[in-house]
Design a protein around this motif. Structure first.
Motif, PDB file in Angstrom:
ATOM      1  N   HIS A 217      17.897  56.756  71.512  1.00  0.00           N
ATOM      2  CA  HIS A 217      16.531  57.260  71.279  1.00  0.00           C
ATOM      3  C   HIS A 217      16.102  58.241  72.377  1.00  0.00           C
ATOM      4  N   ILE A 218      16.361  57.882  73.630  1.00  0.00           N
ATOM      5  CA  ILE A 218      16.024  58.766  74.752  1.00  0.00           C
ATOM      6  C   ILE A 218      16.744  60.104  74.603  1.00  0.00           C
ATOM      7  N   ALA A 219      18.051  60.041  74.337  1.00  0.00           N
ATOM      8  CA  ALA A 219      18.839  61.266  74.184  1.00  0.00           C
ATOM      9  C   ALA A 219      18.323  62.114  73.025  1.00  0.00           C
ATOM     10  N   ASN A 220      17.954  61.464  71.924  1.00  0.00           N
ATOM     11  CA  ASN A 220      17.428  62.198  70.763  1.00  0.00           C
ATOM     12  C   ASN A 220      16.153  62.954  71.119  1.00  0.00           C
ATOM     13  N   GLN A 221      15.229  62.260  71.796  1.00  0.00           N
ATOM     14  CA  GLN A 221      13.931  62.871  72.094  1.00  0.00           C
ATOM     15  C   GLN A 221      14.059  64.029  73.082  1.00  0.00           C
ATOM     16  N   ILE A 222      14.894  63.859  74.101  1.00  0.00           N
ATOM     17  CA  ILE A 222      15.073  64.936  75.081  1.00  0.00           C
ATOM     18  C   ILE A 222      15.778  66.122  74.444  1.00  0.00           C
ATOM     19  N   ALA A 223      16.801  65.842  73.638  1.00  0.00           N
ATOM     20  CA  ALA A 223      17.539  66.925  72.969  1.00  0.00           C
ATOM     21  C   ALA A 223      16.645  67.684  71.998  1.00  0.00           C
ATOM     22  N   ASP A 224      15.772  66.958  71.310  1.00  0.00           N
ATOM     23  CA  ASP A 224      14.842  67.628  70.384  1.00  0.00           C
ATOM     24  C   ASP A 224      13.993  68.666  71.114  1.00  0.00           C
ATOM     25  N   ILE A 225      13.511  68.301  72.296  1.00  0.00           N
ATOM     26  CA  ILE A 225      12.687  69.231  73.084  1.00  0.00           C
ATOM     27  C   ILE A 225      13.533  70.398  73.578  1.00  0.00           C
ATOM     28  N   ALA A 226      14.717  70.099  74.115  1.00  0.00           N
ATOM     29  CA  ALA A 226      15.597  71.156  74.630  1.00  0.00           C
ATOM     30  C   ALA A 226      15.958  72.153  73.536  1.00  0.00           C
ATOM     31  N   ASN A 227      16.235  71.642  72.339  1.00  0.00           N
ATOM     32  CA  ASN A 227      16.631  72.516  71.238  1.00  0.00           C
ATOM     33  C   ASN A 227      15.440  73.284  70.661  1.00  0.00           C
ATOM     34  N   TYR A 228      14.291  72.607  70.558  1.00  0.00           N
ATOM     35  CA  TYR A 228      13.105  73.254  69.987  1.00  0.00           C
ATOM     36  C   TYR A 228      12.662  74.443  70.840  1.00  0.00           C
TER      37      TYR A 228
END
Length: 348
Positions: free
Chosen positions: A260-271
């Motif tokens: 979950h942590i990795a998903n949320q951080i990656a979402d921000i980095a990619n967005y």
């Protein structure tokens, strides 16, 4: 002109008191820093328990703890100054320890009375950096973006993995910053069930099984679609996160929440199409989390030297203290959502 400062940081993950002694020197509009001495002092069991249960105290008990903790901080700084034979010191800046954080109700509480710190150490002390921002309509967090902007501008973005993850980066010539998701405030609590302070290298999480249904529920919590600036507190975690996890085995909680942590951080980095991310805080040592993050984003992941990983927040609070004694802006409204940039902190 060169300034000498001590910064104190106690995070929500309760892994100890960070003390950082550093110099700061201004060159034009930019600043240089040099960490001279830094140390993490683990909390003894009684203090860890006091801080962990502080949110359940009565008002008189909390006020008593505020004074006690201020004296505790003052004593630890005095020992640190003596041990390291520190003679040059312009300011001591203390974050305090967060008990309550409810900016929507116009209050945030960091205990550790700065006046008690000063009674042990005859130097200027700055404390309570967050309250003014909350009164001005801000989240009172994150505060470190001023340091990211003036001390770490060489990086596209700065991510801290502590009790919570927070990020800061430049967009449209403004520094945006916000909390992303809980990190060690959840992982460390579950690791305690294994008799560990934390999940070393993410090894327990790696052994668990990800519950996809729970992961989806976590990823769809309303906070994640709110617009920045925004911040998180323990109250939000207790209300929204732990109830979702209570029927899982502990190793599966760690596995699911690390994803979950990795998903949320990656979402921000990619967005936001971030090119590189400087990662600091205790979570930087969680190899499993970092490896997951690398698979989910194209951004370059940069892990700096250990002093920066461990003491970046304490360093920046020292820097905020320097800005405060010079009456310079130390909180950015673009990061916290307050009505304007301002100079915050009670100076005694």
């Amino acid at each position: 002109m060169k300034f000498y400062a001590i910064g104190l940081m106690s995070g929500t993950s309760l892994d100890g008191l960070d003390i950082c002694y550093a110099t700061f020197e201004k060159h034009g509009s930019s600043w240089n820093f040099n960490i001279l001495k830094a140390e993490t002092i683990p909390y003894p069991a009684d203090w860890e328990n006091k801080l962990k249960s502080s949110f359940s105290l009565s008002a008189p008990e909390l006020m008593e703890l505020n004074s006690q903790y201020g004296f505790y901080l003052g004593e630890k700084i005095k020992i640190f100054i003596s041990k390291n034979k520190i003679q040059k010191l312009d300011v001591i800046a203390s974050h305090g320890h967060t008990v309550f954080h409810q900016p929507s109700k116009k209050f945030t509480t960091q205990i550790g009375d700065g006046r008690a710190i000063k009674l042990f150490n005859n130097f200027p002390v700055v404390y309570d950096f967050r309250s003014q921002d909350v009164l001005m309509g801000g989240n009172g967090a994150p505060l470190v973006p001023i340091g990211d902007s003036l001390l770490f501008s060489a990086y596209d973005s700065c991510l801290n993995l502590g009790g919570f993850s927070n990020i800061s980066f430049i967009k449209n010539e403004k520094r945006l910053a916000f909390d992303i998701c809980p990190v060690n405030i959840v992982l460390n609590k579950i690791a305690e069930n294994f008799g560990e302070k934390y999940d070393n290298n993410g090894n327990i999480a790696k052994s668990g099984i990800v519950d996809q249904q729970i992961l989806e529920k976590l990823d769809n919590l309303k906070f994640y679609i709110q617009k920045a600036p925004k911040s998180l507190g323990l109250e939000w975690v207790n209300e929204n996160v732990f109830p979702l996890l209570e029927n899982l085995k502990d190793e599966n909680i760690l596995a699911t929440f690390t994803h979950h942590i990795a998903n949320q951080i990656a979402d921000i980095a990619n967005y936001y199409s971030l090119k590189n991310i400087l990662i600091t805080g205790g979570g930087s040592f969680n190899g499993y989390l970092i490896s997951l993050l690398k698979t989910k984003t194209k951004a370059e992941i940069i892990i700096p030297e250990s002093d920066i990983i461990n003491f970046k927040e304490a360093l920046i609070f020292a820097f905020m203290g320097v800005l405060r004694i010079n009456n310079e802006i130390n909180i950015l409204s673009s990061a916290t959502g307050s009505s304007k940039d301002h100079c915050s902190g009670i100076l005694v």
